[in-house]
Every structure is written in structure tokens, then in C-alpha cells.
Design a protein around this motif. Structure first.
Motif, short mmCIF file in Angstrom:
data_model
loop_
_atom_site.label_atom_id
_atom_site.label_comp_id
_atom_site.label_asym_id
_atom_site.label_seq_id
_atom_site.Cartn_x
_atom_site.Cartn_y
_atom_site.Cartn_z
N ILE A 3 54.10 5.85 -4.19
CA ILE A 3 53.82 6.54 -5.44
C ILE A 3 55.08 7.22 -5.90
N SER A 4 55.32 7.18 -7.21
CA SER A 4 56.51 7.76 -7.78
C SER A 4 56.46 9.28 -7.74
N ARG A 5 57.56 9.90 -8.11
CA ARG A 5 57.67 11.36 -8.05
C ARG A 5 56.58 12.05 -8.86
N SER A 6 56.33 11.55 -10.03
CA SER A 6 55.33 12.17 -10.91
C SER A 6 53.92 11.69 -10.62
N GLY A 7 53.82 10.60 -9.89
CA GLY A 7 52.52 10.00 -9.65
C GLY A 7 52.13 8.97 -10.68
N GLY A 8 53.02 8.73 -11.64
CA GLY A 8 52.70 7.82 -12.72
C GLY A 8 52.77 6.35 -12.37
N ASN A 9 53.48 6.05 -11.29
CA ASN A 9 53.62 4.65 -10.87
C ASN A 9 53.24 4.50 -9.40
N THR A 10 52.49 3.46 -9.13
CA THR A 10 52.12 3.15 -7.75
C THR A 10 52.36 1.67 -7.47
N TYR A 11 52.61 1.39 -6.21
CA TYR A 11 52.83 0.02 -5.76
C TYR A 11 52.03 -0.17 -4.47
N TYR A 12 51.47 -1.35 -4.31
CA TYR A 12 50.65 -1.60 -3.13
C TYR A 12 51.00 -2.94 -2.49
N ALA A 13 50.84 -2.99 -1.19
CA ALA A 13 50.93 -4.27 -0.50
C ALA A 13 49.74 -5.13 -0.89
N ASP A 14 49.95 -6.42 -0.90
CA ASP A 14 48.86 -7.34 -1.27
C ASP A 14 47.66 -7.18 -0.35
N SER A 15 47.93 -6.82 0.90
CA SER A 15 46.85 -6.73 1.88
C SER A 15 45.87 -5.59 1.61
N VAL A 16 46.29 -4.60 0.82
CA VAL A 16 45.43 -3.46 0.55
C VAL A 16 45.13 -3.29 -0.93
N LYS A 17 45.74 -4.10 -1.77
CA LYS A 17 45.57 -3.97 -3.21
C LYS A 17 44.09 -4.13 -3.58
N GLY A 18 43.60 -3.20 -4.38
CA GLY A 18 42.21 -3.24 -4.78
C GLY A 18 41.30 -2.46 -3.85
N ARG A 19 41.80 -2.12 -2.66
CA ARG A 19 41.00 -1.37 -1.69
C ARG A 19 41.56 0.02 -1.44
#
Length: 124
Positions: free
Chosen positions: A51-67
Motif C-alpha cells: 500500500i502506498s504512503r497515502s493508501g491511495g494505491n495498492t498492489y496484490y500478488a495474484d495468489s491473493v488478489k480478490g481475497r
């Protein structure tokens, strides 16, 4: 210097949910992007999300994306990892980490500070 302490791990049945927390010390928390990683027994540490400093951007591994969902509360110096629809393969020690740089940085080597980890065990 940032000190990180994870909590919220435990034993949960397959399909269940957990919310992990990571509390940070220091007054510069909002200047760090934060990541979650996990390490299963006998395996290498792997990226879960960021998660970015402000919380405005997030990135996820494919294995957990959506969960999984990462959020942060800079007023409380805390980030969270909400995990739903847990699977036995999610069993691992989960770590939070702090990175002073911006961007979609997914390698554990790019993070400067680490917590001690919290165990998540998902039973089948």
C-alpha cells in the motif's frame, strides 16, 4: 528508524477470514509505503501486497488478489491485511515491512524495516 509489530494471526478454518494488523512506531509512518509478505515453512518469503504512503494505491500478488485487502490508518500508525476465503495454502508467517520509496516495489530486498511476523494457520 521504524519498529513494526504484527498481530491478529491465528488458526482458522478453510474459507474463513482473518484481519492482521501492523502497528508502527515513530512519527514518520506516513512517509513509508508498506508491504505484507509471507513465508511458509520451507519456502522463500513471498510478496502478498503493498500500500502506498497515502493508501491511495495498492498492489496484490495474484495468489491473493480478490481475497485480500490492505488498508492503512496513518493517524494510528497502523496497516491492516484483511484476508477472506482463506485456503490451507495461505498458511505462513505473515510479515509487514516498510519501504521509504514509491512505486510498485514487490521484492523483499527493497524494504528496510520488518516486523517479527505473525503465524496464520488455515486448516482444511
Amino acid at each position: 528508524q521504524v519498529q513494526l509489530v504484527e498481530s491478529g494471526g491465528g488458526l482458522v478454518q478453510s474459507g474463513g477470514s482473518l484481519r492482521l494488523s501492523c502497528a508502527a512506531s515513530g512519527r514518520t509512518f506516513s512517509t513509508y509505503a508498506m508491504g505484507w509478505f509471507r513465508q511458509a515453512r520451507g519456502k522463500e518469503r513471498e510478496f502478498v501486497g503493498r500500500i502506498s504512503r497515502s493508501g491511495g494505491n495498492t498492489y496484490y500478488a495474484d495468489s491473493v488478489k480478490g481475497r485480500c485487502t490492505i488498508s492503512r490508518d496513518n493517524a494510528k500508525n497502523t496497516i491492516y491485511l484483511q484476508m477472506n476465503s482463506l485456503k490451507p495454502e495461505d498458511t505462513a508467517v505473515y510479515y509487514c515491512a516498510a519501504d521509504p520509496k514509491v512505486g510498485s516495489r514487490l521484492s523483499s530486498a527493497q524494504y528496510d524495516y520488518w516486523g517479527q511476523g505473525t503465524q496464520v494457520t488455515v486448516s482444511s
